[in-house]
Design a protein around this motif. Sequence first.
Motif, PDB file in Angstrom:
ATOM      1  N   ALA A 119       0.821  -1.208   0.000  1.00 28.31           N
ATOM      2  CA  ALA A 119       0.000   0.000   0.000  1.00 28.31           C
ATOM      3  C   ALA A 119       0.860   1.265   0.000  1.00 28.31           C
ATOM      4  N   ALA A 120       2.118   1.157   0.410  1.00 28.98           N
ATOM      5  CA  ALA A 120       3.011   2.322   0.443  1.00 28.98           C
ATOM      6  C   ALA A 120       3.791   2.504  -0.856  1.00 28.98           C
ATOM      7  N   THR A 121       3.685   1.535  -1.778  1.00 31.08           N
ATOM      8  CA  THR A 121       4.422   1.607  -3.035  1.00 31.08           C
ATOM      9  C   THR A 121       3.818   2.681  -3.925  1.00 31.08           C
ATOM     10  N   GLU A 122       4.659   3.635  -4.338  1.00 30.36           N
ATOM     11  CA  GLU A 122       4.155   4.716  -5.184  1.00 30.36           C
ATOM     12  C   GLU A 122       3.955   4.271  -6.621  1.00 30.36           C
ATOM     13  N   ARG A 123       4.900   3.505  -7.151  1.00 31.71           N
ATOM     14  CA  ARG A 123       4.803   3.049  -8.536  1.00 31.71           C
ATOM     15  C   ARG A 123       4.816   1.535  -8.560  1.00 31.71           C
ATOM     16  N   VAL A 124       3.721   0.944  -8.975  1.00 34.46           N
ATOM     17  CA  VAL A 124       3.647  -0.508  -8.992  1.00 34.46           C
ATOM     18  C   VAL A 124       4.315  -1.121 -10.215  1.00 34.46           C
ATOM     19  N   THR A 125       4.775  -0.296 -11.134  1.00 35.21           N
ATOM     20  CA  THR A 125       5.431  -0.828 -12.329  1.00 35.21           C
ATOM     21  C   THR A 125       6.908  -1.110 -12.099  1.00 35.21           C
ATOM     22  N   SER A 126       7.460  -0.654 -10.990  1.00 31.13           N
ATOM     23  CA  SER A 126       8.872  -0.893 -10.721  1.00 31.13           C
ATOM     24  C   SER A 126       9.027  -1.503  -9.333  1.00 31.13           C
ATOM     25  N   ARG A 127      10.185  -2.089  -9.104  1.00 27.40           N
ATOM     26  CA  ARG A 127      10.451  -2.647  -7.778  1.00 27.40           C
ATOM     27  C   ARG A 127      10.517  -1.501  -6.777  1.00 27.40           C
ATOM     28  N   PRO A 128       9.681  -1.519  -5.760  1.00 32.30           N
ATOM     29  CA  PRO A 128       9.652  -0.409  -4.805  1.00 32.30           C
ATOM     30  C   PRO A 128      10.935  -0.336  -3.985  1.00 32.30           C
ATOM     31  N   THR A 129      11.345   0.869  -3.681  1.00 32.50           N
ATOM     32  CA  THR A 129      12.483   1.068  -2.793  1.00 32.50           C
ATOM     33  C   THR A 129      12.040   0.702  -1.390  1.00 32.50           C
ATOM     34  N   LEU A 130      12.876   0.005  -0.666  1.00 32.48           N
ATOM     35  CA  LEU A 130      12.510  -0.408   0.682  1.00 32.48           C
ATOM     36  C   LEU A 130      12.835   0.704   1.671  1.00 32.48           C
ATOM     37  N   GLU A 132      11.819   3.368   4.896  1.00 33.20           N
ATOM     38  CA  GLU A 132      11.255   3.142   6.227  1.00 33.20           C
ATOM     39  C   GLU A 132       9.738   3.033   6.146  1.00 33.20           C
ATOM     40  N   ALA A 133       9.111   3.904   5.368  1.00 34.45           N
ATOM     41  CA  ALA A 133       7.649   3.860   5.224  1.00 34.45           C
ATOM     42  C   ALA A 133       7.204   2.540   4.594  1.00 34.45           C
ATOM     43  N   GLU A 134       7.966   2.083   3.616  1.00 39.47           N
ATOM     44  CA  GLU A 134       7.635   0.816   2.950  1.00 39.47           C
ATOM     45  C   GLU A 134       7.761  -0.350   3.929  1.00 39.47           C
ATOM     46  N   ILE A 135       8.819  -0.366   4.728  1.00 40.37           N
ATOM     47  CA  ILE A 135       9.003  -1.428   5.721  1.00 40.37           C
ATOM     48  C   ILE A 135       7.874  -1.389   6.738  1.00 40.37           C
ATOM     49  N   ARG A 136       7.564  -0.207   7.247  1.00 37.29           N
ATOM     50  CA  ARG A 136       6.498  -0.088   8.249  1.00 37.29           C
ATOM     51  C   ARG A 136       5.155  -0.564   7.690  1.00 37.29           C
ATOM     52  N   GLU A 137       4.857  -0.212   6.455  1.00 38.59           N
ATOM     53  CA  GLU A 137       3.602  -0.653   5.844  1.00 38.59           C
ATOM     54  C   GLU A 137       3.583  -2.169   5.696  1.00 38.59           C
ATOM     55  N   ARG A 138       4.667  -2.718   5.186  1.00 36.28           N
ATOM     56  CA  ARG A 138       4.718  -4.162   4.955  1.00 36.28           C
ATOM     57  C   ARG A 138       4.697  -4.961   6.261  1.00 36.28           C
ATOM     58  N   MET A 139       5.139  -4.378   7.352  1.00 38.29           N
ATOM     59  CA  MET A 139       5.153  -5.061   8.643  1.00 38.29           C
ATOM     60  C   MET A 139       3.968  -4.661   9.529  1.00 38.29           C
ATOM     61  N   SER A 140       3.025  -3.906   9.002  1.00 38.02           N
ATOM     62  CA  SER A 140       1.950  -3.351   9.822  1.00 38.02           C
ATOM     63  C   SER A 140       1.026  -4.403  10.424  1.00 38.02           C
ATOM     64  N   GLY A 141       1.055  -5.622   9.952  1.00 39.56           N
ATOM     65  CA  GLY A 141       0.235  -6.681  10.530  1.00 39.56           C
ATOM     66  C   GLY A 141       0.837  -7.322  11.763  1.00 39.56           C
ATOM     67  N   ALA A 155      16.517  -3.170  11.804  1.00 40.91           N
ATOM     68  CA  ALA A 155      17.036  -4.519  11.522  1.00 40.91           C
ATOM     69  C   ALA A 155      16.689  -4.939  10.105  1.00 40.91           C
ATOM     70  N   ILE A 156      15.459  -4.714   9.696  1.00 40.10           N
ATOM     71  CA  ILE A 156      15.028  -5.104   8.355  1.00 40.10           C
ATOM     72  C   ILE A 156      15.768  -4.267   7.308  1.00 40.10           C
ATOM     73  N   ALA A 157      15.900  -2.984   7.563  1.00 37.62           N
ATOM     74  CA  ALA A 157      16.619  -2.116   6.620  1.00 37.62           C
ATOM     75  C   ALA A 157      18.076  -2.539   6.495  1.00 37.62           C
ATOM     76  N   GLU A 158      18.686  -2.937   7.603  1.00 39.44           N
ATOM     77  CA  GLU A 158      20.081  -3.389   7.570  1.00 39.44           C
ATOM     78  C   GLU A 158      20.229  -4.622   6.677  1.00 39.44           C
ATOM     79  N   VAL A 159      19.344  -5.577   6.822  1.00 39.99           N
ATOM     80  CA  VAL A 159      19.420  -6.805   6.030  1.00 39.99           C
ATOM     81  C   VAL A 159      19.084  -6.530   4.566  1.00 39.99           C
ATOM     82  N   ALA A 160      18.122  -5.671   4.331  1.00 39.77           N
ATOM     83  CA  ALA A 160      17.719  -5.351   2.955  1.00 39.77           C
ATOM     84  C   ALA A 160      18.794  -4.559   2.228  1.00 39.77           C
TER      85      ALA A 160
END
Length: 161
Positions: A119-130, A132-141, A155-160
Amino acid sequence: MATVRMRVNGAETSAELEPRVSLLDALREHLGVTGPKKGCDQGACGACTVLVDGRRVVSCLGLAVQYDGREVTTIEGVDHPVQRAFVRNDGLQCGYCTPGQICSAVGMLAEHAAGEPSAATERVTSRPTLTEAEIRERMSGNLCRCGAYNGIVAAIAEVAG
Protein backbone atom coordinates in the motif's frame (compact mmCIF):
# COMPACT_ATOMS: atom_id res chain seq x y z
CA MET A 1 -11.26 -36.39 12.79
CA ALA A 2 -8.95 -35.65 9.87
CA THR A 3 -5.38 -36.74 9.24
CA VAL A 4 -3.29 -33.66 8.50
CA ARG A 5 0.17 -34.12 7.05
CA MET A 6 2.57 -31.21 6.85
CA ARG A 7 6.27 -30.67 6.53
CA VAL A 8 7.06 -28.54 9.59
CA ASN A 9 10.54 -27.01 9.76
CA GLY A 10 11.79 -29.64 7.34
CA ALA A 11 10.31 -32.66 9.12
CA GLU A 12 7.33 -34.66 7.90
CA THR A 13 4.56 -34.63 10.51
CA SER A 14 1.00 -35.85 10.78
CA ALA A 15 -1.73 -35.48 13.34
CA GLU A 16 -5.30 -36.61 13.79
CA LEU A 17 -7.21 -33.37 14.32
CA GLU A 18 -10.73 -32.10 14.49
CA PRO A 19 -11.34 -30.18 11.26
CA ARG A 20 -11.90 -26.94 13.19
CA VAL A 21 -8.44 -26.89 14.84
CA SER A 22 -6.45 -23.83 13.77
CA LEU A 23 -2.99 -24.15 12.28
CA LEU A 24 -1.65 -22.34 15.37
CA ASP A 25 -3.28 -24.79 17.79
CA ALA A 26 -2.16 -27.76 15.68
CA LEU A 27 1.42 -26.53 15.81
CA ARG A 28 1.47 -25.64 19.51
CA GLU A 29 -0.83 -28.22 21.09
CA HIS A 30 -0.50 -31.25 18.81
CA LEU A 31 2.97 -30.98 17.28
CA GLY A 32 4.87 -29.32 20.16
CA VAL A 33 6.06 -26.37 18.05
CA THR A 34 5.73 -23.45 20.47
CA GLY A 35 7.56 -20.66 18.62
CA PRO A 36 4.39 -19.14 17.12
CA LYS A 37 2.61 -17.33 19.93
CA LYS A 38 -1.09 -16.98 20.58
CA GLY A 39 -1.59 -13.26 21.04
CA CYS A 40 -5.05 -12.11 20.09
CA ASP A 41 -6.36 -15.29 18.39
CA GLN A 42 -8.15 -12.96 15.94
CA GLY A 43 -5.49 -12.31 13.31
CA ALA A 44 -4.85 -8.77 14.48
CA CYS A 45 -1.47 -8.96 16.22
CA GLY A 46 0.74 -11.19 14.05
CA ALA A 47 2.40 -13.00 16.98
CA CYS A 48 1.44 -16.32 15.36
CA THR A 49 2.89 -15.51 11.92
CA VAL A 50 4.54 -18.48 10.19
CA LEU A 51 5.65 -19.13 6.63
CA VAL A 52 3.62 -21.54 4.51
CA ASP A 53 5.38 -22.44 1.29
CA GLY A 54 7.48 -19.31 1.90
CA ARG A 55 4.50 -16.94 2.25
CA ARG A 56 3.45 -15.17 5.46
CA VAL A 57 0.40 -16.64 7.18
CA VAL A 58 -1.32 -15.59 10.39
CA SER A 59 -1.70 -19.11 11.72
CA CYS A 60 -4.55 -18.46 14.17
CA LEU A 61 -6.95 -17.69 11.30
CA GLY A 62 -6.42 -20.79 9.15
CA LEU A 63 -7.60 -24.29 9.83
CA ALA A 64 -4.87 -26.92 9.96
CA VAL A 65 -6.71 -29.03 7.38
CA GLN A 66 -6.23 -26.19 4.87
CA TYR A 67 -2.48 -26.72 5.08
CA ASP A 68 -2.46 -30.47 4.53
CA GLY A 69 0.54 -31.34 2.36
CA ARG A 70 2.15 -27.91 2.71
CA GLU A 71 5.55 -26.72 3.94
CA VAL A 72 5.24 -24.80 7.23
CA THR A 73 8.21 -22.91 8.65
CA THR A 74 8.07 -21.45 12.15
CA ILE A 75 10.75 -19.48 13.97
CA GLU A 76 12.33 -22.80 14.98
CA GLY A 77 13.05 -23.50 11.31
CA VAL A 78 14.26 -20.03 10.33
CA ASP A 79 17.94 -19.35 9.79
CA HIS A 80 18.14 -15.84 8.36
CA PRO A 81 20.39 -12.78 8.81
CA VAL A 82 17.38 -10.79 10.04
CA GLN A 83 17.53 -12.73 13.33
CA ARG A 84 21.00 -11.42 14.15
CA ALA A 85 20.03 -7.95 12.92
CA PHE A 86 17.13 -7.90 15.40
CA VAL A 87 19.63 -8.44 18.22
CA ARG A 88 22.10 -5.84 16.92
CA ASN A 89 19.37 -3.21 16.45
CA ASP A 90 17.40 -3.87 19.66
CA GLY A 91 14.44 -5.11 17.61
CA LEU A 92 12.96 -6.88 20.61
CA GLN A 93 12.21 -6.25 24.24
CA CYS A 94 10.00 -8.84 25.96
CA GLY A 95 10.32 -11.13 22.93
CA TYR A 96 6.73 -12.34 22.79
CA CYS A 97 6.08 -10.97 19.31
CA THR A 98 9.60 -11.65 18.02
CA PRO A 99 8.97 -15.08 16.42
CA GLY A 100 6.08 -13.65 14.40
CA GLN A 101 8.00 -10.45 13.62
CA ILE A 102 10.97 -12.41 12.28
CA CYS A 103 8.86 -14.82 10.22
CA SER A 104 6.98 -11.84 8.83
CA ALA A 105 10.21 -9.99 8.05
CA VAL A 106 11.61 -13.01 6.20
CA GLY A 107 8.42 -13.32 4.17
CA MET A 108 8.23 -9.58 3.58
CA LEU A 109 11.81 -9.42 2.30
CA ALA A 110 11.02 -12.24 -0.14
CA GLU A 111 7.86 -10.44 -1.30
CA HIS A 112 9.86 -7.27 -1.85
CA ALA A 113 12.61 -9.12 -3.70
CA ALA A 114 9.93 -10.56 -6.01
CA GLY A 115 8.77 -7.00 -6.78
CA GLU A 116 5.41 -7.27 -5.04
CA PRO A 117 3.94 -3.85 -4.23
CA SER A 118 2.42 -2.75 -0.93
CA ALA A 119 0.00 0.00 0.00
CA ALA A 120 3.01 2.32 0.44
CA THR A 121 4.42 1.61 -3.03
CA GLU A 122 4.15 4.72 -5.18
CA ARG A 123 4.80 3.05 -8.54
CA VAL A 124 3.65 -0.51 -8.99
CA THR A 125 5.43 -0.83 -12.33
CA SER A 126 8.87 -0.89 -10.72
CA ARG A 127 10.45 -2.65 -7.78
CA PRO A 128 9.65 -0.41 -4.80
CA THR A 129 12.48 1.07 -2.79
CA LEU A 130 12.51 -0.41 0.68
CA THR A 131 12.16 2.87 2.56
CA GLU A 132 11.26 3.14 6.23
CA ALA A 133 7.65 3.86 5.22
CA GLU A 134 7.63 0.82 2.95
CA ILE A 135 9.00 -1.43 5.72
CA ARG A 136 6.50 -0.09 8.25
CA GLU A 137 3.60 -0.65 5.84
CA ARG A 138 4.72 -4.16 4.95
CA MET A 139 5.15 -5.06 8.64
CA SER A 140 1.95 -3.35 9.82
CA GLY A 141 0.24 -6.68 10.53
CA ASN A 142 2.70 -7.40 13.34
CA LEU A 143 2.21 -5.52 16.58
CA CYS A 144 4.73 -5.06 19.40
CA ARG A 145 3.34 -4.20 22.81
CA CYS A 146 6.76 -3.00 23.95
CA GLY A 147 7.13 -0.55 21.07
CA ALA A 148 10.38 -1.89 19.58
CA TYR A 149 9.32 -0.73 16.11
CA ASN A 150 12.36 1.49 15.48
CA GLY A 151 14.72 -1.41 16.13
CA ILE A 152 12.59 -3.77 14.02
CA VAL A 153 12.62 -1.35 11.08
CA ALA A 154 16.37 -0.76 11.48
CA ALA A 155 17.04 -4.52 11.52
CA ILE A 156 15.03 -5.10 8.35
CA ALA A 157 16.62 -2.12 6.62
CA GLU A 158 20.08 -3.39 7.57
CA VAL A 159 19.42 -6.81 6.03
CA ALA A 160 17.72 -5.35 2.96
CA GLY A 161 20.57 -2.93 2.37
